[in-house]
Design a protein around this motif. Structure first.
Motif, PDB file in Angstrom:
ATOM      1  N   TYR A 275      31.492  -5.856   4.032  1.00 38.11           N
ATOM      2  CA  TYR A 275      32.641  -5.505   3.209  1.00 38.11           C
ATOM      3  C   TYR A 275      32.465  -5.975   1.771  1.00 38.11           C
ATOM      4  CZ  TYR A 275      35.683  -4.320   7.181  1.00 38.11           C
ATOM      5  OH  TYR A 275      36.263  -3.738   8.274  1.00 38.11           O
TER       6      TYR A 275
ATOM      7  N   THR B 164      33.754   2.421   6.975  1.00 40.57           N
ATOM      8  CA  THR B 164      33.360   1.745   8.207  1.00 40.57           C
ATOM      9  C   THR B 164      32.729   2.836   9.071  1.00 40.57           C
ATOM     10  OG1 THR B 164      35.400   2.256   9.403  1.00 40.57           O
ATOM     11  CG2 THR B 164      35.375   0.221   8.107  1.00 40.57           C
ATOM     12  N   PRO B 165      31.921   2.475  10.053  1.00 38.13           N
ATOM     13  CA  PRO B 165      31.339   3.499  10.924  1.00 38.13           C
ATOM     14  C   PRO B 165      32.420   4.368  11.578  1.00 38.13           C
ATOM     15  CG  PRO B 165      30.251   1.416  11.284  1.00 38.13           C
ATOM     16  CD  PRO B 165      31.396   1.132  10.360  1.00 38.13           C
ATOM     17  N   GLU B 166      33.587   3.782  11.875  1.00 33.56           N
ATOM     18  CA  GLU B 166      34.645   4.539  12.540  1.00 33.56           C
ATOM     19  C   GLU B 166      35.222   5.589  11.598  1.00 33.56           C
ATOM     20  OE1 GLU B 166      34.292   1.000  12.996  1.00 33.56           O
ATOM     21  OE2 GLU B 166      33.164   1.964  14.625  1.00 33.56           O
TER      22      GLU B 166
ATOM     23  N   LEU C 286      39.713   3.952   0.942  1.00 38.60           N
ATOM     24  CA  LEU C 286      39.352   2.927   1.921  1.00 38.60           C
ATOM     25  C   LEU C 286      37.872   2.577   1.880  1.00 38.60           C
ATOM     26  CD1 LEU C 286      41.353   4.343   4.971  1.00 38.60           C
ATOM     27  CD2 LEU C 286      42.066   2.596   3.335  1.00 38.60           C
ATOM     28  N   HIS C 287      37.585   1.324   2.279  1.00 40.11           N
ATOM     29  CA  HIS C 287      36.192   0.892   2.398  1.00 40.11           C
ATOM     30  C   HIS C 287      35.590   1.603   3.601  1.00 40.11           C
ATOM     31  CE1 HIS C 287      32.685  -1.672   2.970  1.00 40.11           C
ATOM     32  NE2 HIS C 287      32.929  -2.201   1.791  1.00 40.11           N
TER      33      HIS C 287
ATOM     34  N   ARG D  76      25.859  -1.268  12.231  1.00 40.38           N
ATOM     35  CA  ARG D  76      26.920  -2.230  11.944  1.00 40.38           C
ATOM     36  C   ARG D  76      26.876  -3.376  12.929  1.00 40.38           C
ATOM     37  NH1 ARG D  76      32.178  -0.978  13.449  1.00 40.38           N
ATOM     38  NH2 ARG D  76      31.196   0.056  15.203  1.00 40.38           N
TER      39      ARG D  76
ATOM     40  N   VAL E 275      27.593  -2.208   6.499  1.00 43.00           N
ATOM     41  CA  VAL E 275      27.488  -3.384   7.355  1.00 43.00           C
ATOM     42  C   VAL E 275      28.083  -4.631   6.702  1.00 43.00           C
ATOM     43  CG1 VAL E 275      25.457  -2.489   8.538  1.00 43.00           C
ATOM     44  CG2 VAL E 275      25.155  -3.989   6.569  1.00 43.00           C
TER      45      VAL E 275
END
Lengths: 456, 303
Positions: free
Chosen positions: B6, B72-74, B69-70, B123, B4
């Motif tokens: 970065y 994300t929910p996606e 990569l950081h 998120r 939630v």
């Protein structure tokens, strides 16, 4: 009613609120203001009657004013037929004439009562099947009901409103496409998002709603002033506006080159004001030296000078505010560490995304909307060439509504033809030196089709 | 790192997403001294990951490279280990907007399943909202709770191991939105109503079968829900391609023979004949998902 008055007050309609008028799937965004007349679905009325009521209350429009609707009476089971084999559509089944109906309307009959009259005077109603009767009543309700529901604005409602009412203003962005954009760009509280929106500010408002007032949004805008009408319709609390910044795109190159000057005060405006006031004052002195002018006229002149100087001051203050805002936005952008980029405009998306991508940190999502597919194909290829982005996807969504009723479930007859296209991706750290061919091809090599012996 | 919020640099204990190319992603639990095998070679966490910037290129032992990569929910949705069939981003995005989720929303969800939608909800409702998620399968409930903790979102969620149709969501009068993805959602409608705020809210039910949708719509109407609406959303991907189309050869151009004298005097222009045209276009994939499920939305009025 042992309600906690304070708790419930946030659910009541107040003066000044931005609301949405709703009837079925028709929406209109308005602001509640005293004695303001609005037009909605061909009817004029004042909104004052709504103040104090809860949101989502349905009102009847009675003589140009709003009254909360009384509870509906349930429909009684009626006599019905089995099929339409004997129903002849000769246009004569309704005994009431248009004039009769107008009379009923003028008498002030409620929509439901008019519908009951129509049913009673229809010779074929009792022969229709139950389903046909339902359909008939629904159709008449749509035509004769004069109710309006007042609801709170939200991204969902405003996106549907704009798409239904004024799609041209939002580049034909369909609401499900907007939904995809917000999720693909990972819009969430606390991030720093860049938005380039020529969709009347709808996309900007949607992004702000999903950020809940936390973090910051920088609206990049073409031309002189940003358009925020759509955003205002959301009715955000005042502190949301504190997180919103604006930056004109005509200054982007200067900012990227490091040549944007946001510190120098603009002296020309001040100088102009000074000289103007001097001119006016000298005019006044000349008048004094030649006293054939009446006293009244001199007094008027002093007054005008006074007003002029005040206006000049105001202009200076405004310019200073503008400069400060620009400097604040530039400071946020300079770090080139934005967390997300959302583009939805009538401009060709390719230069927009190439121009704004440098402001994103690595490993951050971006989404570009275009009404048309080809410009996004160009964008895709440009980004592939340029590097710095992975997971590029060109998509669109297909949306279908259903009617769900016992024994009558099916998709609706009409559906939206198109809702626009999206190009989404994630930034990555770029290499300094990029030798040609170091890029791993993401496009599989086109397959050579096998020709049969008979083909040439 | 959290799902939630970065952050810029990879740290020990983070969950990072390794992008291998061609839409191939892999979640990695970053640990001092650990190693991860990929088709391009080995990634050594201590040297290649920890301290590096998210978005960096990492060269693996065999010489190939990947990007880190950081999360994300996606990205999580397309790389998470499936315990059940999951919801994909297209439906998740529609649900998020139609339920009017935003920071501060209180949401009830059942079943938790593999947590795909749960992460997306978390998120969206962070930092002030809360998710009450119910899962009747014990191991799945435990695994979900474990993941939420690892992903640093556990403060925003409560997992309950119970049957929503029997015992409801475990809360009442607090939810702005309720989401149902269970075999018999009509049995949970009354519990949804109880869990929702008295002042109103939104509900959504996801069902693959139309019969389930019919029963759910009936139950919603019976319980006094309004604005009942069923849609389906499908994603169409357009694969960008450069294609080369050959041009037909109809023989030499006959208009050159109308003036034989001119043709003799002026030698025919030796312009190269184009044999094919190259253009950039898109093609649809051979097969696309044609159906995931029907989404039914409704509004609970003030009661």
């Amino acid at each position: 009613m042992a309600d906690n008055g304070d708790e419930d007050s946030q659910y009541r309609i107040k003066q000044g609120d931005y609301v949405v008028l709703k009837r079925g799937n028709i929406f209109k965004a308005v602001q509640i203001q005293p004695k303001k007349k609005v037009i909605f679905e061909k009817q004029w009325f004042f909104l004052d009657g709504a103040v104090g009521n809860f949101y989502s209350t349905t009102f009847e429009i009675v003589s140009g004013a709003l009254q909360p609707q009384k509870l509906k009476n349930t429909d009684n089971a009626k006599e019905a037929g089995t099929d339409n084999r004997n129903i002849v559509d000769d246009g004569k089944s309704q005994k009431l004439t248009r004039d009769d109906i107008e009379d009923l309307k003028e008498k002030g009959l409620e929509g439901q009562e008019i519908i009951q009259h129509l049913i009673d005077n229809s010779s074929t109603f009792k022969d229709k099947t139950e389903y046909a009767q339902d359909k008939y009543i629904k159709k008449k309700k749509k035509k004769y009901e004069n109710t309006v529901t007042i609801v709170r604005p939200s991204c969902r409602i405003l996106a549907m409103m704009y798409h239904g009412r004024e799609p041209g203003k939002i580049c034909h962005l369909r609401y499900d496409t907007l939904a995809q954009m917000l999720t693909l760009a990972n819009i969430h509280a606390g991030s720093k998002v860049l938005v380039f929106d020529t969709c009347a500010g709808l996309v900007l408002g949607a992004v702000m709603e999903r950020m809940g007032g936390y973090g910051s949004v920088i609206q990049m805008y073409p031309g002189g002033e940003p358009v925020r009408a759509g955003m205002e319709s959301f009715g955000f609390p005042a502190h949301f506006h504190d997180m919103l910044h604006g930056f004109p795109i005509c200054r982007v190159n200067a900012l990227l080159a490091g040549t944007l000057d946001t510190t120098a005060k603009d002296p020309s405006a001040g100088r102009a004001c000074f000289f103007f006031s001097l001119l006016k004052l000298s005019e006044m002195f000349i008048a004094l030296l030649f006293p054939e002018e009446t006293e009244k006229l001199e007094f008027k002149k002093i007054f005008y000078v006074f007003v002029f100087v005040l206006q000049a001051q105001e202009r200076l203050v405004k310019l200073e505010e503008k400069r400060k805002k620009l400097a604040a936005a530039a400071a946020l952008l300079e770090g080139r560490n934005a967390d997300g980029l959302v583009i939805a405009s009538r401009f060709h998306p390719c230069p927009v995304v190439m121009g704004l991508l440098p402001f994103l940190a690595p490993s951050r999502p971006f989404v570009v909307y275009s009404q048309y597919k080809e410009p996004l194909i160009e964008c895709y290829n440009k980004l592939k060439e340029h590097g710095g982005a992975v997971s590029l996807r060109l998509t669109d969504t297909w949306l279908r509504h259903y009617q769900v009723l016992p024994n009558r479930t099916h998709p609706l007859l009409l559906m939206s033809g198109g809702g626009g296209y999206l190009l989404s991706g994630t930034t990555v750290a770029t290499d300094r030196a990029k030798p040609a061919g170091s890029q791993r091809a993401e496009e599989p090599a086109p397959k050579r089709l096998k020709l049969t012996d008979t083909e040439g | 790192m959290s799902f939630v919020e970065y952050s810029d640099f990879i740290q020990d204990g983070d969950v990072a997403i390794v992008y291998l190319g061609h839409e191939s992603l892999m979640p990695v639990k970053v640990q001092q001294g650990a190693q991860t095998q990929t088709r391009y070679g080995v990634i050594r966490h201590s040297t290649d990951l920890i301290g590096q910037r998210y978005g960096s290129k990492v060269t693996c032992s065999k010489g190939g490279w990947v990007h880190v990569l950081h999360p994300t929910p996606e990205l999580w949705t397309v790389s998470l280990p499936h315990r059940t069939q999951i919801l994909y981003t297209t439906d998740i995005a529609t649900i998020t907007m139609m339920l009017e989720l935003k920071p501060g929303s209180v949401v009830c969800e059942s079943g938790t399943g593999s947590g795909s939608l749960s992460h997306a909800i978390l998120r969206t409702i962070a930092p002030t909202g809360h998710l009450h998620t119910v899962e009747f399968h014990q191991q799945r409930a435990e695994k979900a709770a474990e993941e939420f903790k690892e992903h640093r979102v556990d403060h925003l969620v409560t997992v309950r191991n119970q049957d929503v149709c029997q015992d409801g969501f475990g809360v009442s009068g607090v939810a702005d939105a309720v989401f149902l993805d269970i075999p018999s959602p009509w049995e949970a409608v009354k519990h949804a109503k109880t869990a929702m705020k008295r002042q109103g809210g939104r509900v959504c039910s996801f069902s693959p079968c139309i019969e389930q949708v019919q029963r759910t719509c009936e139950a919603l109407a019976d319980q006094g829900f309004e604005e009942i609406n069923t849609v389906e959303v499908l994603l169409r991907v357009h694969d960008v391609r450069t294609v080369s189309l050959p041009l037909p050869d109809f023989g030499p151009d006959s208009s050159a023979q109308t003036e034989p004298d001119a043709a003799e005097k002026a030698p025919p222009a030796s312009a190269p004949v184009q044999t094919s045209v190259s253009l950039k276009t898109t093609t649809p994939p051979r097969e696309i998902p044609g159906h995931t499920g029907y989404l039914t939305f409704a509004t609970k009025p003030r009661t």
